[in-house]
Design an enzyme around this catalytic site. Structure first.
Site, PDB file in Angstrom:
ATOM      1  CG  ASN A 193     -10.052  98.585  22.521  1.00  0.00           C
ATOM      2  OD1 ASN A 193     -10.683  99.325  21.767  1.00  0.00           O
ATOM      3  ND2 ASN A 193     -10.460  98.300  23.746  1.00  0.00           N
ATOM      4  CG  HIS A 246     -15.214  97.508  20.451  1.00  0.00           C
ATOM      5  ND1 HIS A 246     -14.437  98.440  19.816  1.00  0.00           N
ATOM      6  CD2 HIS A 246     -14.731  97.402  21.714  1.00  0.00           C
ATOM      7  CE1 HIS A 246     -13.531  98.898  20.665  1.00  0.00           C
ATOM      8  NE2 HIS A 246     -13.693  98.280  21.825  1.00  0.00           N
ATOM      9  CB  CYS A 301     -15.440 101.027  22.738  1.00  0.00           C
ATOM     10  SG  CYS A 301     -13.949 101.009  23.723  1.00  0.00           S
TER      11      CYS A 301
HETATM   12  O1  UT7 Z   1     -12.968  98.414  24.781  1.00  0.00           O
HETATM   13  C1  UT7 Z   1     -13.907  97.944  25.695  1.00  0.00           C
HETATM   14  C2  UT7 Z   1     -13.358  97.847  27.034  1.00  0.00           C
HETATM   15  N1  UT7 Z   1     -12.259  96.970  27.248  1.00  0.00           N
HETATM   16  C3  UT7 Z   1     -12.394  95.646  27.264  1.00  0.00           C
HETATM   17  O2  UT7 Z   1     -13.408  95.105  26.889  1.00  0.00           O
HETATM   18  C4  UT7 Z   1     -11.269  94.834  27.836  1.00  0.00           C
HETATM   19  C5  UT7 Z   1     -11.823  93.754  28.735  1.00  0.00           C
HETATM   20  N2  UT7 Z   1     -10.843  92.963  29.467  1.00  0.00           N
HETATM   21  C6  UT7 Z   1      -9.911  92.172  28.871  1.00  0.00           C
HETATM   22  O3  UT7 Z   1      -9.767  92.134  27.671  1.00  0.00           O
HETATM   23  C7  UT7 Z   1      -9.082  91.285  29.775  1.00  0.00           C
HETATM   24  O4  UT7 Z   1      -9.623  91.266  31.061  1.00  0.00           O
HETATM   25  C8  UT7 Z   1      -7.593  91.703  29.854  1.00  0.00           C
HETATM   26  C9  UT7 Z   1      -6.891  91.414  28.544  1.00  0.00           C
HETATM   27  C10 UT7 Z   1      -7.470  93.163  30.207  1.00  0.00           C
HETATM   28  C11 UT7 Z   1      -6.863  90.890  30.921  1.00  0.00           C
HETATM   29  O5  UT7 Z   1      -7.007  89.501  30.674  1.00  0.00           O
HETATM   30  P1  UT7 Z   1      -7.427  88.509  31.849  1.00  0.00           P
HETATM   31  O6  UT7 Z   1      -7.413  87.134  31.326  1.00  0.00           O
HETATM   32  O7  UT7 Z   1      -8.728  89.033  32.404  1.00  0.00           O
HETATM   33  O8  UT7 Z   1      -6.233  88.655  32.837  1.00  0.00           O
HETATM   34  P2  UT7 Z   1      -6.244  89.172  34.368  1.00  0.00           P
HETATM   35  O9  UT7 Z   1      -6.590  90.597  34.463  1.00  0.00           O
HETATM   36  O10 UT7 Z   1      -7.043  88.202  35.164  1.00  0.00           O
HETATM   37  O11 UT7 Z   1      -4.703  89.026  34.751  1.00  0.00           O
HETATM   38  C12 UT7 Z   1      -4.106  87.760  34.772  1.00  0.00           C
HETATM   39  C13 UT7 Z   1      -2.616  87.910  35.084  1.00  0.00           C
HETATM   40  C14 UT7 Z   1      -2.299  88.862  36.229  1.00  0.00           C
HETATM   41  O12 UT7 Z   1      -1.222  88.291  36.965  1.00  0.00           O
HETATM   42  P3  UT7 Z   1      -1.491  87.557  38.372  1.00  0.00           P
HETATM   43  O13 UT7 Z   1      -2.122  88.595  39.233  1.00  0.00           O
HETATM   44  O14 UT7 Z   1      -2.423  86.410  38.041  1.00  0.00           O
HETATM   45  O15 UT7 Z   1      -0.129  87.135  38.780  1.00  0.00           O
HETATM   46  C15 UT7 Z   1      -1.781  90.101  35.531  1.00  0.00           C
HETATM   47  O16 UT7 Z   1      -0.846  90.815  36.317  1.00  0.00           O
HETATM   48  O17 UT7 Z   1      -1.929  88.421  33.940  1.00  0.00           O
HETATM   49  C16 UT7 Z   1      -1.097  89.512  34.336  1.00  0.00           C
HETATM   50  N3  UT7 Z   1      -0.990  90.432  33.233  1.00  0.00           N
HETATM   51  C17 UT7 Z   1      -0.010  90.387  32.315  1.00  0.00           C
HETATM   52  N4  UT7 Z   1       1.024  89.550  32.165  1.00  0.00           N
HETATM   53  C18 UT7 Z   1       1.841  89.755  31.105  1.00  0.00           C
HETATM   54  C19 UT7 Z   1      -1.817  91.476  32.935  1.00  0.00           C
HETATM   55  N5  UT7 Z   1      -1.386  92.101  31.829  1.00  0.00           N
HETATM   56  C20 UT7 Z   1      -0.267  91.441  31.428  1.00  0.00           C
HETATM   57  C21 UT7 Z   1       0.627  91.611  30.361  1.00  0.00           C
HETATM   58  N6  UT7 Z   1       1.653  90.733  30.231  1.00  0.00           N
HETATM   59  N7  UT7 Z   1       0.486  92.591  29.448  1.00  0.00           N
END
Ligand code: UT7
Length: 309
Positions: free
Chosen positions: A266, A236, A96
């Protein structure tokens, strides 16, 4: 492709994607398009916009995580497809942050006298390397490309400051495990989808906020400017919550922050050049506008620049 489109393919919803990321839609390249095809489109527009002929370009730099081939470089294919002179052409792998790395490198080449006119591009076709069944990652990315033509300026304008960094110790947190020499592609790696994006989202999130804040503040400090002197901040765009946390910590007002994540998601390295172009077309960047930009990505890599237009 909208969030509702994704909700028909994986167990997700517009509500989850919007509240957790700020993304509403993303664009995907057409089947058969390679990174160099997207660069060609962007680069031709950039050259036309700059009023510069392709024969004046004396270095071609492309940032990408999904190059046409491991070799030759995407830069070389761009040179061929655009019918350019046999000038040095190469790729940068900084995920990125690759467009900002490219700007910093291009700027240094011009300042050192090694080049007069540099074409810096980033193109990403994330749709080819996401796991279309993994809701944790598939909804986050989009495809696209952007290009900039860099040339020595005779006035006050230009790149006023830059900083960059990387921490290879954290490379495993966001990685495409297979397909390279560490894990050559086999039937097993394909079956286990190890050629797709693997990310520990929560961990990446924390580092992204910290590094984007640091890079933004460092770039302003090196330019001897405060956030009051900045007209527009183009971060970004991985997640609206990362941007929110970054601007709160770096004390950059929301009104000065340009948001595109809702429309393009992204796009990895292509995010910043595409956002810069969108801001120019909307009139948010004019002659005299001071832009702060910063990025964070796989590697980990990061960078920040202040650009006076
Ligand atoms: O480009 C540079 C690099 N990338 C980034 O900077 C991305 C950095 N990370 C993020 O943006 C966030 O961590 C994410 C958007 C990827 C995830 O958000 P989060 O608030 O950190 O969620 P999480 O990973 O803690 O997941 C929470 C829950 C999980 O369910 P359980 O285990 O709590 O039951 C996931 O399975 O949300 C679930 N989940 C979804 N649910 C519906 C993950 N993706 C989805 C989805 N739809 N698409």
């Amino acid at each position: 492709m909208t969030n509702d489109d994704w909700s028909k393919l994986v167990d997700t919803s517009d509500e989850w994607i919007t509240t957790r990321t700020g993304i509403k839609e993303r664009h995907f390249a057409a089947p058969g398009q390679a990174a160099s095809d997207l660069v060609k489109i962007a680069a031709e527009k950039a050259l036309e916009d700059a009023g510069i002929d392709k024969d004046e370009i004396d270095v071609i730099i492309v940032g990408t995580v999904n190059a046409d081939n491991n070799y030759p470089s995407t830069g070389n294919w761009v040179q061929k497809k655009m019918g350019m002179k046999p000038v040095p052409s190469f790729d940068i792998s900084a995920a990125c942050s690759s467009f900002l790395y490219g700007l910093i490198l291009g700027d240094s080449l011009i300042k050192s006298g090694a080049a007069k006119t540099v074409l810096v591009s980033s193109a990403e076709i994330m749709s080819q390397i996401i796991d279309w069944e993994d809701r944790n990652t598939c909804v986050l990315f989009g495809d696209g490309a952007g290009s900039a033509v860099l040339r020595e300026s005779d006035g006050e304008e230009g790149i006023l400051s830059s900083c960059w960094g990387a921490d290879g110790n954290l490379g495993d947190l966001l990685v495409q495990p297979a397909g390279g020499s560490a894990m050559p592609p086999t039937e097993e790696t394909l079956a286990r989808k190890l050629h797709t994006v693997h990310m520990k989202g929560n961990e990446v999130f924390k580092h992204a906020v910290l590094r984007m804040q640091e890079a933004s503040m460092k770039a302003m400090e090196l330019a001897n400017l405060s956030s009051e002197d900045i007209d527009l901040f183009i971060p970004h765009q991985a997640n609206l919550r990362i941007i929110d946390a970054t601007i709160r910590r770096a004390k950059i007002p929301l009104e000065k922050t340009y948001i595109t994540v809702d429309k393009i998601a992204n796009m990895s390295g292509a995010t910043i050049p595409v956002s810069l172009d969108m801001a120019r077309r909307e009139g948010r960047i004019k002659e005299g506008t001071t832009v702060l930009t910063s990025a964070f990505g796989a590697g980990f890599t990061w960078g920040g620049l202040v650009i006076q237009f």
